[in-house]
Scaffold this motif. Structure first.
Motif, PDB file in Angstrom:
ATOM      1  N   UNK A   4     -20.879 -11.636 -57.622  1.00 17.83           N
ATOM      2  CA  UNK A   4     -20.967 -11.204 -59.010  1.00 17.83           C
ATOM      3  C   UNK A   4     -21.437  -9.778 -59.113  1.00 17.83           C
ATOM      4  N   UNK A   5     -22.425  -9.415 -58.303  1.00 18.36           N
ATOM      5  CA  UNK A   5     -22.910  -8.040 -58.342  1.00 18.36           C
ATOM      6  C   UNK A   5     -21.831  -7.065 -57.932  1.00 18.36           C
ATOM      7  N   UNK A   6     -21.065  -7.448 -56.915  1.00 24.37           N
ATOM      8  CA  UNK A   6     -19.996  -6.563 -56.471  1.00 24.37           C
ATOM      9  C   UNK A   6     -18.945  -6.385 -57.553  1.00 24.37           C
ATOM     10  N   UNK A   7     -18.682  -7.459 -58.289  1.00 20.73           N
ATOM     11  CA  UNK A   7     -17.636  -7.408 -59.316  1.00 20.73           C
ATOM     12  C   UNK A   7     -17.993  -6.459 -60.431  1.00 20.73           C
ATOM     13  N   UNK A   8     -19.294  -6.275 -60.703  1.00 19.41           N
ATOM     14  CA  UNK A   8     -19.712  -5.436 -61.811  1.00 19.41           C
ATOM     15  C   UNK A   8     -20.238  -4.092 -61.361  1.00 19.41           C
ATOM     16  N   UNK A   9     -20.053  -3.775 -60.084  1.00 21.75           N
ATOM     17  CA  UNK A   9     -20.510  -2.489 -59.593  1.00 21.75           C
ATOM     18  C   UNK A   9     -19.751  -1.362 -60.248  1.00 21.75           C
ATOM     19  N   UNK A  10     -20.332  -0.164 -60.272  1.00 24.65           N
ATOM     20  CA  UNK A  10     -19.696   0.977 -60.922  1.00 24.65           C
ATOM     21  C   UNK A  10     -19.151   1.976 -59.933  1.00 24.65           C
ATOM     22  N   UNK A  11     -19.283   1.720 -58.653  1.00 21.61           N
ATOM     23  CA  UNK A  11     -18.729   2.614 -57.648  1.00 21.61           C
ATOM     24  C   UNK A  11     -17.837   1.821 -56.732  1.00 21.61           C
ATOM     25  N   UNK A  12     -16.659   2.336 -56.453  1.00 21.45           N
ATOM     26  CA  UNK A  12     -15.696   1.607 -55.645  1.00 21.45           C
ATOM     27  C   UNK A  12     -15.926   1.844 -54.171  1.00 21.45           C
ATOM     28  N   UNK A  13     -15.876   0.743 -53.405  1.00 25.01           N
ATOM     29  CA  UNK A  13     -15.842   0.862 -51.965  1.00 25.01           C
ATOM     30  C   UNK A  13     -14.425   0.628 -51.535  1.00 25.01           C
ATOM     31  N   UNK A  14     -13.732   1.673 -51.161  1.00 21.75           N
ATOM     32  CA  UNK A  14     -12.319   1.563 -50.800  1.00 21.75           C
ATOM     33  C   UNK A  14     -12.172   1.607 -49.308  1.00 21.75           C
ATOM     34  N   UNK A  15     -11.061   1.116 -48.783  1.00 23.23           N
ATOM     35  CA  UNK A  15     -10.827   1.161 -47.357  1.00 23.23           C
ATOM     36  C   UNK A  15     -10.741   2.590 -46.866  1.00 23.23           C
ATOM     37  N   UNK A  16     -11.073   2.761 -45.600  1.00 19.45           N
ATOM     38  CA  UNK A  16     -10.943   4.085 -45.015  1.00 19.45           C
ATOM     39  C   UNK A  16      -9.493   4.498 -45.029  1.00 19.45           C
ATOM     40  N   UNK A  17      -9.229   5.784 -45.226  1.00 16.25           N
ATOM     41  CA  UNK A  17      -7.857   6.252 -45.260  1.00 16.25           C
ATOM     42  C   UNK A  17      -7.770   7.583 -45.944  1.00 16.25           C
ATOM     43  N   UNK A  18      -6.563   8.084 -46.166  1.00 24.00           N
ATOM     44  CA  UNK A  18      -6.383   9.402 -46.733  1.00 24.00           C
ATOM     45  C   UNK A  18      -6.993   9.551 -48.111  1.00 24.00           C
ATOM     46  N   UNK A  19      -7.051   8.455 -48.903  1.00 30.54           N
ATOM     47  CA  UNK A  19      -7.569   8.572 -50.260  1.00 30.54           C
ATOM     48  C   UNK A  19      -8.983   8.040 -50.391  1.00 30.54           C
ATOM     49  N   UNK A 156     -13.318  -1.711 -69.178  1.00 34.87           N
ATOM     50  CA  UNK A 156     -14.212  -1.808 -68.016  1.00 34.87           C
ATOM     51  C   UNK A 156     -13.762  -2.902 -67.060  1.00 34.87           C
ATOM     52  N   UNK A 157     -14.172  -2.797 -65.796  1.00 41.13           N
ATOM     53  CA  UNK A 157     -13.755  -3.732 -64.749  1.00 41.13           C
ATOM     54  C   UNK A 157     -14.072  -5.173 -65.106  1.00 41.13           C
ATOM     55  N   UNK A 302     -13.772 -16.245 -67.691  1.00 39.73           N
ATOM     56  CA  UNK A 302     -14.635 -16.817 -66.651  1.00 39.73           C
ATOM     57  C   UNK A 302     -14.657 -15.939 -65.405  1.00 39.73           C
ATOM     58  N   UNK A 303     -13.470 -15.480 -64.974  1.00 38.14           N
ATOM     59  CA  UNK A 303     -13.408 -14.662 -63.765  1.00 38.14           C
ATOM     60  C   UNK A 303     -14.101 -13.324 -63.956  1.00 38.14           C
ATOM     61  N   UNK A 304     -14.034 -12.761 -65.172  1.00 37.73           N
ATOM     62  CA  UNK A 304     -14.696 -11.496 -65.424  1.00 37.73           C
ATOM     63  C   UNK A 304     -16.211 -11.605 -65.372  1.00 37.73           C
ATOM     64  N   UNK A 305     -16.735 -12.694 -65.929  1.00 39.85           N
ATOM     65  CA  UNK A 305     -18.188 -12.863 -65.981  1.00 39.85           C
ATOM     66  C   UNK A 305     -18.750 -13.542 -64.735  1.00 39.85           C
ATOM     67  N   UNK A 430     -14.698 -16.017 -48.397  1.00 42.88           N
ATOM     68  CA  UNK A 430     -14.618 -15.881 -49.849  1.00 42.88           C
ATOM     69  C   UNK A 430     -14.341 -14.427 -50.242  1.00 42.88           C
ATOM     70  N   UNK A 431     -13.605 -14.229 -51.367  1.00 39.45           N
ATOM     71  CA  UNK A 431     -13.355 -12.862 -51.835  1.00 39.45           C
ATOM     72  C   UNK A 431     -14.627 -12.199 -52.324  1.00 39.45           C
ATOM     73  N   UNK A 432     -14.741 -10.908 -52.076  1.00 40.80           N
ATOM     74  CA  UNK A 432     -15.900 -10.143 -52.523  1.00 40.80           C
ATOM     75  C   UNK A 432     -15.404  -8.975 -53.367  1.00 40.80           C
ATOM     76  N   UNK A 433     -15.238  -9.182 -54.676  1.00 40.47           N
ATOM     77  CA  UNK A 433     -14.675  -8.151 -55.503  1.00 40.47           C
ATOM     78  C   UNK A 433     -15.566  -6.929 -55.594  1.00 40.47           C
ATOM     79  N   UNK A 434     -14.964  -5.760 -55.511  1.00 40.06           N
ATOM     80  CA  UNK A 434     -15.666  -4.489 -55.655  1.00 40.06           C
ATOM     81  C   UNK A 434     -14.911  -3.688 -56.682  1.00 40.06           C
ATOM     82  N   UNK A 435     -15.604  -3.022 -57.577  1.00 37.12           N
ATOM     83  CA  UNK A 435     -14.938  -2.382 -58.689  1.00 37.12           C
ATOM     84  C   UNK A 435     -15.397  -0.954 -58.878  1.00 37.12           C
ATOM     85  N   UNK A 436     -14.642  -0.236 -59.694  1.00 32.90           N
ATOM     86  CA  UNK A 436     -14.973   1.136 -60.008  1.00 32.90           C
ATOM     87  C   UNK A 436     -15.538   1.289 -61.396  1.00 32.90           C
TER      88      UNK A 436
END
Length: 437
Positions: A4-19, A156-157, A302-305, A430-436
């Motif tokens: 839940x904390x990851x889903x509402x985070x304000x900084x994205x953790x993206x995979x390593x790569x060009x972007x 918002x995410x 439900x999924x958002x909260x 389990x999925x660990x959602x991370x958001x921007x």
């Protein structure tokens, strides 16, 4: 970090790569508000029309057979060529959505659909009708990804799953509306008049998009916050991120069954397979589609909260789909009782409507809003490619003289396999959602 904390985070953790560096510089997410709902509402209206046009041939299937002198297998090529164009264009339109924005893309898509429907209305032969359906498919391919992109850029995410679910509701209404209203229009206005009227409505909607929709609340992003990532790098980034992969498998398991019925085979199945009168069959398809619309916003909220509910919800849906369709094709002595058939159709409709709330919310995990187009395109492609395969396969089987039980075996196999893969992926880790934001 909890899910839940990851889903509402304000900084994205993206995979390593060009972007990867850009992911850390994307601004905090938008606040939403009345203007966001207005912009999304105009965009989702285009999606409503796209679903109407995509599934309209289901209500006109018997008339199309007579008009174009086509058997079931040949007739199935009309919506399937349209869907094939849709599938092929998913990644290119995802890249387009990331680069030119939703306003231009949605306007062009609505115009293409209007022209395609008009051409289909006056088509003197099957070849011209196919050209019209291809144009509809090109316009349709642009719509959903850009509505989802508007949701990512304007809300918002934590509301993304809800808005995605409401987008699914609009699509479900469009799918349901393509049966009974189009059937009445065909009888009242005739083939040409009915389709030309719906073409005019679509053209008017393209003007509304041009006048009202804007790509984002605050104008273009500052220089340096959205680097031009190459196409192959964007695709590779999405494929190596677990969220989009989960979304792809989920969409392949949940979306095709009812879409196959809505696109072409639901009406003939209920009339010629189950034995309903044509009017009853059309009303049932519309009624079932309308009756389950509440499921999508509920799951989205439900999924958002509480993002932890996504795993049990997705697992339950996949299991119900596999069991239900195995019952339809494996019932001894013919089709199961009417109540069982209707229950399977109801569950399938609920899953199809709810699919965006989960599939595309999974696809957001690990990616910033500015690069959701390609991931959403891959998710959409997985579901619709499966739909194309099983719908054409059903037509080929029916052409041999076999019944609907045999025709739906390919659909049942793909649903069970994709559902099994989804359950395995979800419960292995389990999925660990991370958001921007």
């Amino acid at each position: 970090m909890t899910e839940t904390a990851a889903h509402t985070a304000t900084t994205t953790t993206a995979p390593a790569g060009p972007a990867a560096s850009a992911a850390r510089t994307v601004p905090a997410g938008p606040a939403g508000g009345a203007r966001a709902w207005l912009v999304w509402g105009i965009g989702v209206s285009v999606y409503f029309l796209a679903m109407f046009h995509r599934n309209g041939l289901g209500a006109a299937a018997l008339e199309a057979q007579e008009r174009f002198d086509a058997g079931p297998a040949l007739l199935s090529m009309l919506p399937m060529l349209q869907l094939l164009v849709y599938v092929v264009l998913q990644v290119p339109t995802g890249l387009l959505a990331d680069r030119v924005g939703p306003r231009v893309s949605l306007t062009a898509g609505a115009v293409l659909m209007a022209v395609g429907v008009a051409l289909f209305a006056v088509a003197p032969s099957l070849g011209t009708a196919i050209a019209g359906r291809v144009l509809i498919g090109m316009g349709d391919a642009v719509t959903f990804l850009n509505v989802i992109r508007l949701a990512a850029l304007w809300f918002p995410r934590s509301r993304y799953a809800l808005v995605s679910g409401l987008t699914g509701v609009a699509g479900g209404i469009g799918q349901a509306a393509s049966v009974a209203p189009l059937s009445f229009a065909l009888h009242g206005l005739g083939w040409t008049g009915a389709f030309l009227a719906f073409s005019a409505v679509t053209l008017v909607m393209s003007l509304l998009v041009l006048l009202v929709v804007r790509d984002r609340p605050t104008g273009p992003l500052p220089a340096g916050t959205r680097p031009r990532v190459r196409a192959l790098e964007s695709i590779a980034e999405a494929l190596r991120t677990r969220g989009p992969r989960l979304g792809m498998v989920h969409h392949a398991a949940i979306m095709p069954p009812y879409t196959t019925l809505g696109v072409l085979w639901g009406y003939p199945f209920l009339v010629e397979g189950v034995g309903f009168a044509p009017g009853v069959a059309g009303t049932l398809l519309s009624g079932i589609g309308a009756a389950v619309l509440w499921v999508s916003p509920l799951i989205g909220a439900l999924a958002g909260r509480h993002p932890g509910v996504r795993r049990p919800l997705a697992t339950t849906l996949a299991s119900l789909f596999a069991v239900g369709w195995l019952a339809v094709v494996g019932w001894p002595g013919g089709l199961p009782p009417t109540g069982v058939v209707l229950a399977v159709l109801m569950v399938s409709a609920a899953g199809a409507v709810a699919a965006p709330a989960l599939s595309f919310d999974f696809a957001r995990d690990g990616l910033p809003a500015e690069r959701t187009g390609v991931a959403s395109g891959l998710v959409n492609m997985s579901g619709f490619l499966t739909t194309v395969v099983v719908t054409v396969a059903a037509g080929v089987v029916l052409e041999t003289g076999a019944g609907f039980q045999a025709a739906f075996v390919p659909l049942t196999v793909t649903t069970a396999l994709a559902g099994g893969a989804l359950v395995t992926m979800l419960w292995r880790r389990p999925p660990r959602p991370v958001a921007d934001g």
